[in-house]
Motif scaffolding. Sequence first.
Motif, PDB file in Angstrom:
ATOM      1  N   SER A   1       0.819  -1.216   0.000  1.00  0.00           N
ATOM      2  CA  SER A   1       0.000   0.000   0.000  1.00  0.00           C
ATOM      3  C   SER A   1       0.851   1.263   0.000  1.00  0.00           C
ATOM      4  O   SER A   1       0.527   2.231  -0.681  1.00  0.00           O
ATOM      5  CB  SER A   1      -0.922   0.008   1.219  1.00  0.00           C
ATOM      6  OG  SER A   1      -1.776  -1.093   1.152  1.00  0.00           O
TER       7      SER A   1
ATOM      8  N   ASN B   1      -4.583  -4.613   2.786  1.00  0.00           N
ATOM      9  CA  ASN B   1      -4.585  -3.633   1.683  1.00  0.00           C
ATOM     10  C   ASN B   1      -5.958  -3.000   1.461  1.00  0.00           C
ATOM     11  O   ASN B   1      -6.204  -2.412   0.419  1.00  0.00           O
ATOM     12  CB  ASN B   1      -4.120  -4.327   0.390  1.00  0.00           C
ATOM     13  CG  ASN B   1      -4.824  -5.653   0.189  1.00  0.00           C
ATOM     14  OD1 ASN B   1      -6.060  -5.737   0.265  1.00  0.00           O
ATOM     15  ND2 ASN B   1      -4.060  -6.723  -0.025  1.00  0.00           N
ATOM     16  N   HIS B   2      -6.829  -3.112   2.451  1.00  0.00           N
ATOM     17  CA  HIS B   2      -8.240  -2.810   2.168  1.00  0.00           C
ATOM     18  C   HIS B   2      -8.592  -1.339   2.266  1.00  0.00           C
ATOM     19  O   HIS B   2      -9.560  -0.887   1.656  1.00  0.00           O
ATOM     20  CB  HIS B   2      -9.120  -3.702   3.053  1.00  0.00           C
ATOM     21  CG  HIS B   2      -8.767  -5.147   2.815  1.00  0.00           C
ATOM     22  ND1 HIS B   2      -7.742  -5.776   3.487  1.00  0.00           N
ATOM     23  CD2 HIS B   2      -9.229  -6.028   1.895  1.00  0.00           C
ATOM     24  CE1 HIS B   2      -7.606  -7.010   3.022  1.00  0.00           C
ATOM     25  NE2 HIS B   2      -8.499  -7.187   2.052  1.00  0.00           N
TER      26      HIS B   2
ATOM     27  N   ARG C   1      -7.499  -0.185  -1.175  1.00  0.00           N
ATOM     28  CA  ARG C   1      -8.401  -0.632  -2.240  1.00  0.00           C
ATOM     29  C   ARG C   1      -9.726   0.119  -2.212  1.00  0.00           C
ATOM     30  O   ARG C   1     -10.254   0.498  -3.261  1.00  0.00           O
ATOM     31  CB  ARG C   1      -8.622  -2.149  -2.148  1.00  0.00           C
ATOM     32  CG  ARG C   1      -7.403  -2.918  -2.687  1.00  0.00           C
ATOM     33  CD  ARG C   1      -7.386  -4.356  -2.241  1.00  0.00           C
ATOM     34  NE  ARG C   1      -8.477  -5.123  -2.800  1.00  0.00           N
ATOM     35  CZ  ARG C   1      -8.812  -6.352  -2.371  1.00  0.00           C
ATOM     36  NH1 ARG C   1      -8.133  -6.920  -1.372  1.00  0.00           N
ATOM     37  NH2 ARG C   1      -9.794  -7.009  -2.925  1.00  0.00           N
TER      38      ARG C   1
ATOM     39  N   ARG D   1     -11.272   2.710  -5.112  1.00  0.00           N
ATOM     40  CA  ARG D   1     -12.646   2.698  -5.635  1.00  0.00           C
ATOM     41  C   ARG D   1     -13.266   4.095  -5.516  1.00  0.00           C
ATOM     42  O   ARG D   1     -13.833   4.619  -6.478  1.00  0.00           O
ATOM     43  CB  ARG D   1     -13.487   1.680  -4.856  1.00  0.00           C
ATOM     44  CG  ARG D   1     -14.940   1.634  -5.335  1.00  0.00           C
ATOM     45  CD  ARG D   1     -15.751   0.625  -4.559  1.00  0.00           C
ATOM     46  NE  ARG D   1     -15.724   0.912  -3.130  1.00  0.00           N
ATOM     47  CZ  ARG D   1     -16.082   0.054  -2.175  1.00  0.00           C
ATOM     48  NH1 ARG D   1     -16.486  -1.150  -2.492  1.00  0.00           N
ATOM     49  NH2 ARG D   1     -16.032   0.407  -0.909  1.00  0.00           N
TER      50      ARG D   1
END
Length: 537
Positions: free
Chosen positions: A45, A235-236, A239, A243
């Motif tokens: 990240s 990594n959310h 991510r 988006r």
Amino acid sequence: MKKTTRFKQMLASPELEFICEAHNGLSAKIVEEAGFKGIWGSGLSISAAMGVRDNNEASWTQVLEVLEFMAEQTSVPILLDADTGYGNFNNMRRLVQKLEQRDIAAACIEDKIFPKTNSFIKGEAQPLADIDEFCGKIKAGKDAAKDSDFCIVARTEAFIAGWGFDEALKRCEAYRLAGADAVLVHSKLGVADEIFAFMKEWDNRLPVVIVPTKYYATPTEKFREAGISLVIWANHILRSGIRAMKDMAAYLMQHQSLAAIEKELPTVEEIFRLQGMQEYERWEKLYLPKTSAPGKAVLLAASKGTNFGNLTDERPKAMLEVEGKPVLAHAVSAFKTGGLRDVTVVTGYKPEAFSLTSVKYAHNAEWEATGEVGSLMTAKKAIEGKCVIGYGDVVVRPFIVENLLRAKGEITVVVDYKQPSKKNRSSVDWARVSPARVESQPLKDVDYSLVRIDDRIAPEEASGEWVGLVGLSEAGAKTLVQTIDQLAASGAEVKKWTLPQLLNHLIESGAKVEVQYVHDNWIDIDDIADLSDLYKF
Ligand code: SPV
Ligand code: MG
């Protein structure tokens, strides 16, 4: 409790714990605010947020700089994904020293070769580090740490590289013996089978950390049952950020308008909050000298002007141009430079001719039938706090405004002690000041008070000429507005008064009007000759 100790306790706790990825100061703060007890400084990240690959393209010192912001903005421990330790045992020693200096709680190193590649890219093609060499790195890291609670998590890529269960187990045991505080067993399978097989055989020899990015569908309960110590959501935040950024950019590109979505977005105030603006304001109160509000100016510019022939057919004299800009702009610029940026201009004659955009306007629709006080009443809102009243056709040097703003009195006027001789002026606002000025005496040593302003005072009786400026303190502004209101309520035709009439009335009612003397440095535009004087001013 130290961040290192808190992280060590998280590893040791019998509970299943969770930490979440962040990649800069802002995301770290958001993760902490969500309630996470720790942060994963993800290599993937952090590099992605820089726009580069997870191949050690960002130098380790660049990563350190990001970590510094992350640690500064948060109070929970950060576990750095330190890749391979960025080199050999010696790089590892230096890394740990630098991480401790930045209040990073722990480092995770993986048994690959520098420069590494992300585990989900051709994992099988990736060589693993020699076990002994890697164990040396773990020992070097542990020995380099000043704080015995600084943890090293040893990560094996044995499953990722396709070496299988025995190799994973052998490596983790070696890393345990080398002094690792926990092992991270990584898997790229869509199910957690490798992990669970490992857990069975490992039998809790050291805390186990996992990264369920690919086996995300495995119920968390199963991790708990297997005795896993720590789950990393790796990594959310990045991510979901990708988006949101993509959606926003596409929306703006398509709609060319914010109207329908603005309310759904975090406000700029929310950004300020996340940046810690409240804390700044607390210190600002303590350390920044208290400047009073800068104050406001009201410039009267309602009259047409009588001595300009047909020049004033289309515009009032304040809007006649000198050096490519109206007289009013010259007047306003001195006020702004002098410290008053909130300027209200009162218009009357030909209001449409006023084109300055850097001021506010008030309009005296009755300008023909009323006087200066009538104009002033239309700008009452601006007569509050510290303020200065002047004229749109009187240009002064900024220092005169500055000095007026520093005046101690409630009401202060500026008087020029020169005796104007240049021409026969139709009317001069002569001022009588007390005590009489003694030329040898420095001006600042005497408190001068206004006795009267009147164009009927004989020049030889006058102390000087009123410059056309009235400075008001907060209390002075209140007095002035109240006086006008009372006069109006009592039926006096105060609307028709001139400003000097109002000042004289205030003095007669017992108010003290202080005087600041100046000499030259101002110009009153009364006729065409004055326009050329302004050119030279
Ligand atoms: C990271 O977050 O950078 C990791 C986890 O190392 S992974 O991307 O799964 O390798
Ligand atoms: Mg990584």
